[in-house]
Design a protein around this motif. Sequence first.
Motif, PDB file in Angstrom:
ATOM      1  N   PRO A  77       1.165  -1.149   0.293  1.00 20.16           N
ATOM      2  CA  PRO A  77       0.476  -0.054   0.351  1.00 20.16           C
ATOM      3  C   PRO A  77       0.849   1.302   0.137  1.00 20.16           C
ATOM      4  O   PRO A  77       1.825   1.381   0.543  1.00 20.16           O
ATOM      5  CB  PRO A  77      -0.757  -0.659   1.137  1.00 20.16           C
ATOM      6  CG  PRO A  77      -1.175  -1.820   1.389  1.00 20.16           C
ATOM      7  CD  PRO A  77       0.727  -2.361   1.339  1.00 20.16           C
ATOM      8  N   ASP A  78       0.196   2.482  -0.551  1.00 19.72           N
ATOM      9  CA  ASP A  78       0.873   3.412  -0.707  1.00 19.72           C
ATOM     10  C   ASP A  78       1.334   3.693   0.807  1.00 19.72           C
ATOM     11  O   ASP A  78       0.576   3.692   1.253  1.00 19.72           O
ATOM     12  CB  ASP A  78       0.275   4.460  -1.875  1.00 19.72           C
ATOM     13  CG  ASP A  78       0.356   3.870  -3.033  1.00 19.72           C
ATOM     14  OD1 ASP A  78       0.904   3.154  -3.808  1.00 19.72           O
ATOM     15  OD2 ASP A  78      -0.572   4.325  -3.296  1.00 19.72           O
ATOM     16  N   ASN A  79       2.504   4.339   0.965  1.00 20.99           N
ATOM     17  CA  ASN A  79       2.842   5.419   2.023  1.00 20.99           C
ATOM     18  C   ASN A  79       3.134   4.602   3.154  1.00 20.99           C
ATOM     19  O   ASN A  79       3.102   5.003   4.301  1.00 20.99           O
ATOM     20  CB  ASN A  79       2.187   6.109   2.409  1.00 20.99           C
ATOM     21  CG  ASN A  79       1.935   7.090   1.534  1.00 20.99           C
ATOM     22  OD1 ASN A  79       2.408   8.205   1.035  1.00 20.99           O
ATOM     23  ND2 ASN A  79       0.431   7.823   0.745  1.00 20.99           N
ATOM     24  N   GLU A  80       3.134   3.150   2.772  1.00 21.54           N
ATOM     25  CA  GLU A  80       4.047   2.002   4.167  1.00 21.54           C
ATOM     26  C   GLU A  80       5.404   1.935   4.289  1.00 21.54           C
ATOM     27  O   GLU A  80       6.341   2.033   3.151  1.00 21.54           O
ATOM     28  CB  GLU A  80       3.188   0.567   4.149  1.00 21.54           C
ATOM     29  CG  GLU A  80       1.818   1.013   4.056  1.00 21.54           C
ATOM     30  CD  GLU A  80       0.797   1.895   5.495  1.00 21.54           C
ATOM     31  OE1 GLU A  80       2.026   1.730   6.631  1.00 21.54           O
ATOM     32  OE2 GLU A  80      -0.165   2.500   5.217  1.00 21.54           O
ATOM     33  N   ARG A  81       6.244   1.647   4.714  1.00 24.62           N
ATOM     34  CA  ARG A  81       7.040   0.932   4.861  1.00 24.62           C
ATOM     35  C   ARG A  81       7.131  -0.431   4.988  1.00 24.62           C
ATOM     36  O   ARG A  81       7.302  -0.943   6.019  1.00 24.62           O
ATOM     37  CB  ARG A  81       7.983   1.869   5.775  1.00 24.62           C
ATOM     38  CG  ARG A  81       9.487   1.886   5.821  1.00 24.62           C
ATOM     39  CD  ARG A  81      10.406   1.976   7.202  1.00 24.62           C
ATOM     40  NE  ARG A  81      10.496   3.854   6.821  1.00 24.62           N
ATOM     41  CZ  ARG A  81      11.593   4.427   6.052  1.00 24.62           C
ATOM     42  NH1 ARG A  81      12.252   4.225   5.529  1.00 24.62           N
ATOM     43  NH2 ARG A  81      10.844   5.968   5.685  1.00 24.62           N
ATOM     44  N   PHE A  82       8.205  -1.371   4.157  1.00 25.51           N
ATOM     45  CA  PHE A  82       7.858  -2.775   4.922  1.00 25.51           C
ATOM     46  C   PHE A  82       9.983  -2.733   4.679  1.00 25.51           C
ATOM     47  O   PHE A  82      10.382  -2.906   3.115  1.00 25.51           O
ATOM     48  CB  PHE A  82       7.520  -3.328   3.420  1.00 25.51           C
ATOM     49  CG  PHE A  82       7.156  -5.068   3.665  1.00 25.51           C
ATOM     50  CD1 PHE A  82       7.193  -5.594   4.922  1.00 25.51           C
ATOM     51  CD2 PHE A  82       6.177  -5.925   2.760  1.00 25.51           C
ATOM     52  CE1 PHE A  82       6.730  -6.882   5.199  1.00 25.51           C
ATOM     53  CE2 PHE A  82       5.639  -7.230   2.814  1.00 25.51           C
ATOM     54  CZ  PHE A  82       6.422  -7.309   4.245  1.00 25.51           C
ATOM     55  N   THR A  83      10.153  -3.185   5.311  1.00 27.13           N
ATOM     56  CA  THR A  83      11.156  -3.288   5.431  1.00 27.13           C
ATOM     57  C   THR A  83      11.992  -4.814   5.501  1.00 27.13           C
ATOM     58  O   THR A  83      11.533  -5.569   5.657  1.00 27.13           O
ATOM     59  CB  THR A  83      12.458  -2.861   6.974  1.00 27.13           C
ATOM     60  OG1 THR A  83      12.260  -1.980   7.576  1.00 27.13           O
ATOM     61  CG2 THR A  83      14.090  -3.481   6.588  1.00 27.13           C
ATOM     62  N   ILE A  84      12.522  -5.132   4.361  1.00 25.97           N
ATOM     63  CA  ILE A  84      13.076  -6.743   3.705  1.00 25.97           C
ATOM     64  C   ILE A  84      14.150  -7.196   4.485  1.00 25.97           C
ATOM     65  O   ILE A  84      15.334  -5.715   4.400  1.00 25.97           O
ATOM     66  CB  ILE A  84      12.951  -6.673   2.462  1.00 25.97           C
ATOM     67  CG1 ILE A  84      11.263  -6.226   1.691  1.00 25.97           C
ATOM     68  CG2 ILE A  84      13.389  -8.252   1.865  1.00 25.97           C
ATOM     69  CD1 ILE A  84      10.919  -7.338   2.125  1.00 25.97           C
ATOM     70  N   GLU A  85      14.886  -8.452   4.190  1.00 22.74           N
ATOM     71  CA  GLU A  85      15.442  -8.290   5.297  1.00 22.74           C
ATOM     72  C   GLU A  85      16.755  -9.409   4.732  1.00 22.74           C
ATOM     73  O   GLU A  85      15.395 -10.650   5.253  1.00 22.74           O
ATOM     74  CB  GLU A  85      16.769  -8.333   6.987  1.00 22.74           C
ATOM     75  CG  GLU A  85      17.264  -9.061   7.090  1.00 22.74           C
ATOM     76  CD  GLU A  85      17.560  -8.944   8.984  1.00 22.74           C
ATOM     77  OE1 GLU A  85      18.706  -9.077   9.242  1.00 22.74           O
ATOM     78  OE2 GLU A  85      16.637  -7.651   9.478  1.00 22.74           O
TER      79      GLU A  85
END
Length: 142
Positions: A77-85
């Motif tokens: 979704p727009d304006n969200e932050r999904f940190t990938i590791e």
Amino acid sequence: MKRTIPILVAAGVLGATLTGVGPASAATSPIDCTAGGYTRVVNSYVPTNVERPAIDGRTYNIGGPSAYTYEICLDIPDNERFTIEVRSWTNTVPSTFVDDRPGDKIFRFSLPPDSFWQVYGTLTGPGSTYIYYTWHEKRLPN
């Protein structure tokens, strides 16, 4: 009369709650994951503010004798932050790749031969919420 007042108050609160719900942000991402020739697509969801393993749809990934490079397009979704590791191990030597840019994103990570890895993710957002995402993946020639 005492019985009608709570019903009217409840109806007024419910009406205010329903009218307070608006559409999502009108901003759209310039990234189009459907145009990248991705060979694997996973639709899933993740609870917010909790690190979750296997967001790529696989519990563990095991590589062969060749090195691998993956390109990922992540639709959130727009304006969200999904940190990938991406955590990988080769001959018991760990390495980590992290991407924490907000919004939709395209990123690549490379893995050495004979490695195994797992992909973790943390979506930052309002508490106690599940947010859906789409993971588009392709393996690039080395």
